[in-house]
Enzyme design. Structure first.
Site, PDB file in Angstrom:
ATOM      1  N   HIS A 188       1.614  -1.865 -14.123  1.00  0.00           N
ATOM      2  CA  HIS A 188       2.924  -1.926 -13.424  1.00  0.00           C
ATOM      3  C   HIS A 188       3.029  -0.843 -12.348  1.00  0.00           C
ATOM      4  O   HIS A 188       4.127  -0.408 -12.017  1.00  0.00           O
ATOM      5  CB  HIS A 188       4.089  -1.770 -14.405  1.00  0.00           C
ATOM      6  CG  HIS A 188       3.986  -2.636 -15.623  1.00  0.00           C
ATOM      7  ND1 HIS A 188       4.565  -3.883 -15.708  1.00  0.00           N
ATOM      8  CD2 HIS A 188       3.331  -2.448 -16.789  1.00  0.00           C
ATOM      9  CE1 HIS A 188       4.290  -4.414 -16.891  1.00  0.00           C
ATOM     10  NE2 HIS A 188       3.529  -3.566 -17.571  1.00  0.00           N
TER      11      HIS A 188
ATOM     12  N   SER B 140      -2.679   5.778  15.585  1.00  0.00           N
ATOM     13  CA  SER B 140      -1.456   5.151  16.088  1.00  0.00           C
ATOM     14  C   SER B 140      -1.350   5.438  17.577  1.00  0.00           C
ATOM     15  O   SER B 140      -1.733   6.513  18.039  1.00  0.00           O
ATOM     16  CB  SER B 140      -0.250   5.742  15.354  1.00  0.00           C
ATOM     17  OG  SER B 140       0.911   5.578  16.126  1.00  0.00           O
TER      18      SER B 140
ATOM     19  N   LYS C  58      -1.415  10.055  12.756  1.00  0.00           N
ATOM     20  CA  LYS C  58      -1.743   8.921  11.889  1.00  0.00           C
ATOM     21  C   LYS C  58      -3.237   8.620  11.827  1.00  0.00           C
ATOM     22  O   LYS C  58      -3.962   8.743  12.793  1.00  0.00           O
ATOM     23  CB  LYS C  58      -1.019   7.635  12.372  1.00  0.00           C
ATOM     24  CG  LYS C  58       0.469   7.643  12.173  1.00  0.00           C
ATOM     25  CD  LYS C  58       0.922   7.645  10.730  1.00  0.00           C
ATOM     26  CE  LYS C  58       0.743   6.325  10.029  1.00  0.00           C
ATOM     27  NZ  LYS C  58       1.603   5.275  10.562  1.00  0.00           N
TER      28      LYS C  58
ATOM     29  N   GLU D  73      -6.579  -3.029   5.326  1.00  0.00           N
ATOM     30  CA  GLU D  73      -5.414  -3.898   5.572  1.00  0.00           C
ATOM     31  C   GLU D  73      -5.871  -5.247   6.130  1.00  0.00           C
ATOM     32  O   GLU D  73      -5.340  -6.296   5.786  1.00  0.00           O
ATOM     33  CB  GLU D  73      -4.452  -3.211   6.535  1.00  0.00           C
ATOM     34  CG  GLU D  73      -3.757  -2.017   5.918  1.00  0.00           C
ATOM     35  CD  GLU D  73      -2.995  -1.195   6.945  1.00  0.00           C
ATOM     36  OE1 GLU D  73      -1.766  -1.208   6.871  1.00  0.00           O
ATOM     37  OE2 GLU D  73      -3.615  -0.571   7.814  1.00  0.00           O
TER      38      GLU D  73
END
Ligand code: ARG
Length: 468
Positions: free
Chosen positions: A160, A287, A293, A300
């Protein structure tokens, strides 16, 4: 459009050329051209069978063989000129062969594009499965290397997405290696199912000619381990069914799902909040606005492409769902999703392998997270079980201890002996030893558990397989 310029292969009964729009709409050569090597190989096998049964003379066969070898070269050199108006890979190659030898007019004897494309695709699937298996081996080797480097580095295991019990990085990565190992086996099964020759099925009902199906199957390598030919047992099934396509696309989806879950773990572990892993600059991106970043785009994209790969499987199933036997032109749409699944999955495997090979775990962060004593609450219940307490009661006792520690704002092992004995008198002086991580792992030495010897033996197992 001139009435004289008929479609060369099937134009006999037609008085007009196909409309330009229909040509563009109906063509598949733009994507099935990648089947060219398989189509040429299939034609060579078919021609050798025709020669064997006397439907081609030796000279005709030799001319066809020479022409096909030239076409192989042209395809390899990328100098072949594809013609949209010839619809597909099969008719393009047949006409190109016809330009080289008149004997090509006999090549389609006893054959239809239906059993031809089924044969091409079976040859394609055999290679595609090998390609994916090599890709899977690459990921497994990168994972194995990382699992070895961090075999005993503790991290929390989650259910979980809540801290559950301690595991090690080795154990966690091995979980994925097991999955990829099953994927590898799955592609072997798909390749085995592909290894059956449809040639001789013709359009649906074979041919009146004295074809030798076993000979063609052998010539094309559709044989079992003893060298016996494997041929499809029903011509209608052979030209209409696409379960092999679905099996392949499904195996691709399952592998992509494994990769996607791995990607998600790594994305989480790479976040500042977890901070367990450092991904290499070479597989991350920055970024355009925020200079600090470093984004895990590789993983992804793997997660994103998994959606596309699953979509390909769905695409195939929906295409096939309502089709009466046997061949319907809808089936021309069966190839793009299969090609796309192969291409995208192969890229995902290569990228995952490259990124994992240069990833590093941040040992202090991992150890700090794994030192949470609550991860060993279950071990404390086990301690009570060994002291004679029934598990349900032991669970309840530990639950009460956790509640008390929260109330007193101390960590579980920092509760006083008096507090603890007030809840359960079975907790002896040694109860805090449960919170020693090394003890926790040492006590988990049954197969499948994260004990150090278990992990070492599983690493050894996969090393033997992958380095064989
Ligand atoms: N390009 C076609 C396909 O991929 C080849 C088979 C055509 N067969 C036919 N009966 N029109 O489906």
């Amino acid at each position: 459009m001139s009435k004289e310029k008929k479609q060369v292969t099937w134009g006999g009964r037609f008085s007009e050329q196909p409309d330009a729009l229909m040509q563009v709409f109906g063509e598949s050569v733009s994507f099935d051209m990648r089947l060219a090597p398989y189509d040429l190989k299939g034609s060579l096998g078919h021609a050798s069978m025709l020669a064997h049964v006397g439907l081609l003379t030796k000279e005709e066969y030799n001319a066809i063989e020479k022409g096909i070898h030239e076409l192989f070269e042209e395809i390899k050199k990328d100098s072949f000129s594809w013609k949209l108006e010839l619809e597909d890979v099969h008719m393009n190659l047949e006409q190109a062969l016809r330009a080289k030898t008149e004997a090509a007019d006999k090549l389609h004897t006893g054959r239809s594009r239906n059993d031809q494309v089924a044969t091409d695709m079976r040859l394609f699937f055999k290679d595609a499965c090998l390609q994916v298996k090599t890709g899977l081996e690459g990921v497994m080797l990168s994972m194995l290397d990382l699992a070895k480097r961090y075999a005993s580095l503790p991290i929390p295991g989650y259910t979980h997405l809540q801290r559950a019990q301690p595991v090690t990085v080795g154990h966690h990565l091995l979980a994925y290696i097991e999955g990829f190992g099953r994927d590898h086996e799955r592609f072997s099964h798909v390749a085995d199912h592909a290894n059956v020759c449809p040639l001789g099925s013709g359009a649906i009902a074979g041919s009146t000619l004295p074809l030798d199906r076993e000979f063609a199957a052998k010539a094309l390598g559709f044989v079992d381990e003893d060298g016996n030919p494997r041929i499809t047992p029903n011509g209608m099934d052979a030209v209409a069914d696409r379960d092999l396509f679905i099996e392949f696309a499904s195996a691709c989806s399952t592998s992509a799902l494994h990769l996607s879950r791995l990607a998600e773990d790594l994305i989480l572990w790479n976040s500042t909040e977890f901070g367990f892993v450092e991904l290499p600059d070479s597989f991350t991106t920055g970024s355009s606005l925020m200079p600090q970043k470093k984004n895990p785009d590789s993983f992804e994209l793997i997660r994103g492409k998994t959606g596309r790969i699953i979509g390909n499987l769905t695409n195939l199933m929906v295409t096939i769902k309502g089709l009466p036997l046997t061949y319907n032109r809808d089936l021309q749409e069966d190839k793009p999703p299969v090609f796309d699944s192969l291409d995208q999955l192969s890229q995902c495997l290569a990228v995952a392998s490259g990124c994992i090979a240069s990833a590093n775990f941040k040992e202090d962060k991992c150890r700090a997270a794994a030192s949470d004593p609550l991860l060993l609450a279950t071990d404390l219940a086990d301690y009570l079980v060994e002291a004679g307490v029934a598990f349900r009661q032991a669970h309840h006792v530990v639950g009460s201890l956790v509640a008390l520690s929260e109330e007193k704002k101390v960590s579980l092992p920092d509760l006083s002996d008096d507090d603890v004995l007030g809840i359960c008198d079975k907790l002896k002086d040694d109860w805090r030893e449960v919170f020693d991580l090394d003890r926790a792992f040492a006590k988990r030495e049954k197969p499948g558990m994260p004990g150090p010897n278990q992990i070492a033996s599983r690493i050894q197992f996969w090393e033997n397989i992958l380095q064989a």
